[in-house]
Design a protein around this motif. Sequence first.
Motif, PDB file in Angstrom:
ATOM      1  N   GLY A 195      40.700  50.320  40.038  1.00 50.23           N
ATOM      2  CA  GLY A 195      40.857  48.611  40.857  1.00 50.23           C
ATOM      3  C   GLY A 195      39.308  48.379  41.171  1.00 50.23           C
ATOM      4  O   GLY A 195      39.219  47.334  41.327  1.00 50.23           O
TER       5      GLY A 195
ATOM      6  N   LEU B 192      37.619  40.782  33.817  1.00 49.36           N
ATOM      7  CA  LEU B 192      38.933  42.025  33.408  1.00 49.36           C
ATOM      8  C   LEU B 192      39.477  41.247  32.580  1.00 49.36           C
ATOM      9  O   LEU B 192      38.534  39.773  32.066  1.00 49.36           O
TER      10      LEU B 192
ATOM     11  N   LEU C 134      46.719  45.321  35.646  1.00 51.98           N
ATOM     12  CA  LEU C 134      47.737  44.666  36.284  1.00 51.98           C
ATOM     13  C   LEU C 134      47.197  44.042  37.676  1.00 51.98           C
ATOM     14  O   LEU C 134      48.265  43.070  38.215  1.00 51.98           O
TER      15      LEU C 134
ATOM     16  N   ILE D 271      53.538  41.331  35.481  1.00 57.56           N
ATOM     17  CA  ILE D 271      53.131  40.234  34.091  1.00 57.56           C
ATOM     18  C   ILE D 271      52.358  39.141  35.064  1.00 57.56           C
ATOM     19  O   ILE D 271      50.938  39.056  35.194  1.00 57.56           O
ATOM     20  N   LEU D 272      52.585  38.901  36.765  1.00 53.64           N
ATOM     21  CA  LEU D 272      52.980  37.352  37.135  1.00 53.64           C
ATOM     22  C   LEU D 272      50.999  38.614  37.614  1.00 53.64           C
ATOM     23  O   LEU D 272      50.780  38.048  38.597  1.00 53.64           O
ATOM     24  N   SER D 273      51.286  39.438  38.128  1.00 56.03           N
ATOM     25  CA  SER D 273      49.537  40.819  38.865  1.00 56.03           C
ATOM     26  C   SER D 273      49.324  40.198  38.405  1.00 56.03           C
ATOM     27  O   SER D 273      48.245  39.735  38.521  1.00 56.03           O
ATOM     28  N   PHE D 274      48.803  40.777  37.388  1.00 62.12           N
ATOM     29  CA  PHE D 274      47.926  40.880  35.960  1.00 62.12           C
ATOM     30  C   PHE D 274      47.042  39.111  36.241  1.00 62.12           C
ATOM     31  O   PHE D 274      46.131  39.016  36.758  1.00 62.12           O
ATOM     32  N   HIS D 275      48.003  37.783  35.818  1.00 65.69           N
ATOM     33  CA  HIS D 275      47.474  36.385  35.575  1.00 65.69           C
ATOM     34  C   HIS D 275      46.912  36.633  37.507  1.00 65.69           C
ATOM     35  O   HIS D 275      45.528  35.495  36.812  1.00 65.69           O
ATOM     36  N   GLU D 276      47.542  36.402  38.188  1.00 61.79           N
ATOM     37  CA  GLU D 276      47.032  36.492  39.533  1.00 61.79           C
ATOM     38  C   GLU D 276      45.488  37.604  39.900  1.00 61.79           C
ATOM     39  O   GLU D 276      45.113  36.901  40.397  1.00 61.79           O
ATOM     40  N   HIS D 277      45.537  38.343  39.577  1.00 62.37           N
ATOM     41  CA  HIS D 277      44.466  39.174  39.659  1.00 62.37           C
ATOM     42  C   HIS D 277      43.365  39.115  38.580  1.00 62.37           C
ATOM     43  O   HIS D 277      42.232  38.639  39.287  1.00 62.37           O
ATOM     44  N   ARG D 278      43.538  38.865  37.316  1.00 61.40           N
ATOM     45  CA  ARG D 278      42.151  38.248  37.031  1.00 61.40           C
ATOM     46  C   ARG D 278      42.076  37.113  36.759  1.00 61.40           C
ATOM     47  O   ARG D 278      40.767  36.162  37.148  1.00 61.40           O
ATOM     48  N   LYS D 279      42.694  35.956  37.745  1.00 64.09           N
ATOM     49  CA  LYS D 279      42.594  34.414  38.164  1.00 64.09           C
ATOM     50  C   LYS D 279      41.508  34.138  39.011  1.00 64.09           C
ATOM     51  O   LYS D 279      40.443  34.052  39.549  1.00 64.09           O
TER      52      LYS D 279
ATOM     53  N   SER E  64      39.817  37.490  39.408  1.00 62.49           N
ATOM     54  CA  SER E  64      37.872  38.045  39.639  1.00 62.49           C
ATOM     55  C   SER E  64      37.774  36.763  38.944  1.00 62.49           C
ATOM     56  O   SER E  64      36.415  36.733  38.393  1.00 62.49           O
TER      57      SER E  64
ATOM     58  N   ASP F 248      41.223  40.567  46.725  1.00 66.30           N
ATOM     59  CA  ASP F 248      41.129  41.544  45.860  1.00 66.30           C
ATOM     60  C   ASP F 248      40.087  41.807  45.271  1.00 66.30           C
ATOM     61  O   ASP F 248      39.795  42.409  44.926  1.00 66.30           O
TER      62      ASP F 248
ATOM     63  N   ALA G 167      36.441  45.204  44.717  1.00 69.22           N
ATOM     64  CA  ALA G 167      36.806  45.173  43.562  1.00 69.22           C
ATOM     65  C   ALA G 167      35.072  45.087  43.039  1.00 69.22           C
ATOM     66  O   ALA G 167      34.971  46.069  42.778  1.00 69.22           O
ATOM     67  N   ILE G 168      34.540  44.009  43.822  1.00 73.64           N
ATOM     68  CA  ILE G 168      33.302  43.736  43.365  1.00 73.64           C
ATOM     69  C   ILE G 168      32.277  44.997  43.723  1.00 73.64           C
ATOM     70  O   ILE G 168      31.310  45.925  44.003  1.00 73.64           O
TER      71      ILE G 168
ATOM     72  N   THR H 220      32.509  47.552  45.526  1.00 73.99           N
ATOM     73  CA  THR H 220      33.377  49.330  44.801  1.00 73.99           C
ATOM     74  C   THR H 220      32.279  50.149  44.681  1.00 73.99           C
ATOM     75  O   THR H 220      31.656  48.968  43.564  1.00 73.99           O
TER      76      THR H 220
END
Lengths: 245, 245
Positions: A14, A19, A94, B216-224, B226, B238, B242-243, B245
């Motif tokens: 997490g 990324l 992910l 796969i969409l989750s990855f892009h969400e997560h990356r956007k 970040s 989210d 991450a930051i 922690t």
Amino acid sequence: MSQHRHPGAPGRAGAVPALPDLPEATVARLPEYLRALHALADTGHETVSSEGLASAAGVNSAKLRKDLSHLGSYGTRGVGYDVTLLIEQIESVLGLTQCRSVALVGVGNLGHALAGYDGFASRGFRIAALLDADPSRVGEEINGLVVRHVDDLPRVAVEESISIGVIATPAPAAQAVADQLVAVGVTSILNFAPCVLSVPEGVDVRKVDLAIELQILSFHEHRKASLTALPGGLAATDTQEAIGT
Amino acid sequence: MSQHRHPGAPGRAGAVPALPDLPEATVARLPEYLRALHALADTGHETVSSEGLASAAGVNSAKLRKDLSHLGSYGTRGVGYDVTLLIEQIESVLGLTQCRSVALVGVGNLGHALAGYDGFASRGFRIAALLDADPSRVGEEINGLVVRHVDDLPRVAVEESISIGVIATPAPAAQAVADQLVAVGVTSILNFAPCVLSVPEGVDVRKVDLAIELQILSFHEHRKASLTALPGGLAATDTQEAIGT
């Protein structure tokens, strides 16, 4: 633990501040590795070789090693990959360490099936809202969720922190639904309607068109039949027709 | 007619003795062109420019021209492509000039939806048989078809000239079903079960895993998320986690 982690990641899954921008093909394979790793974990495996994992995921092992190296994960010589750690790493990349809320628009035949599909919850997604434009469908309960009118989307999106929109409407309705999703801030869309959506930059759309999958198979069937119709081959019906014309 | 045809093809659609071995990516795009062309034909268009067709299909026009050149189709300078002729050419290459019979195995939630999906028939496919291993489902009628036991597959395959098998069973049952399909001579399989199938050479499998699309969409969400969390960006929930922690 000698297995490498993503360089920027401190102690926990997490926690991935930077990324990596992975190749799209790698991103598409990570869920396959994850599924295979979960199956290994469920059957008590603590480590797995790259060959074993590649075979379980249906890819070749060189590709797998390259994919995982993008994550900073190289395994340990003679031991392989630590299953639990690699699951954490992939889920972290992910963005699956949090559960994502999905709004499903269009509860016709396919939408009904998607609403009842239990494969989502086990893999980090929660169908949080069902919407439809047809007033006769509003109020219907599917799998414990009440269908709401698509005009309620702005409120639903906030209440349920919608992260991903799934469009399962007929093709003519899909663009308007996409526009509504984008307007409420959804930037990831999975489109089951057989049409191309136009969305602003920064919005990711993935498309699943079931008939297109069959048409691709049809090409291969057709081609196999044309090959067996060559002299010495076993002529199939459709190829005889082609040759006879 | 000045529009080129595939070199080996005589006068009619359906007559393609020597089917080209097209790049897989081209094969995957042909159905998109076909869908766009049908929409153009339905709205009275007789010709279309490569730019117009590319835009309707959601690809860039250089790629489209290259794809169609594999079919020996180059259009006419200043006029573009003849819509009807190009439909015939693509349908011929994809083997869609004959209707293909599909056997659907597994009539749970997703199977039900697929059995009722009207997008197949309009694109050259007929769900000719529904099968399930669960005796309590056998005899059920869905969309005018009676569910038969999967052990009837050998007889059904012959009776209905099954060309494509669709697997919509739970993952643990999928490999056995694939083996049964292969045993009765089916060489094209569309797999919705979240697992990798092992099949002999010459059998084509395409896989649709709905949860993988979401991941796969989750990855892009997560990356956007970040990226927007970088200094000066708009931190999403989210990413803050991450930051932090």
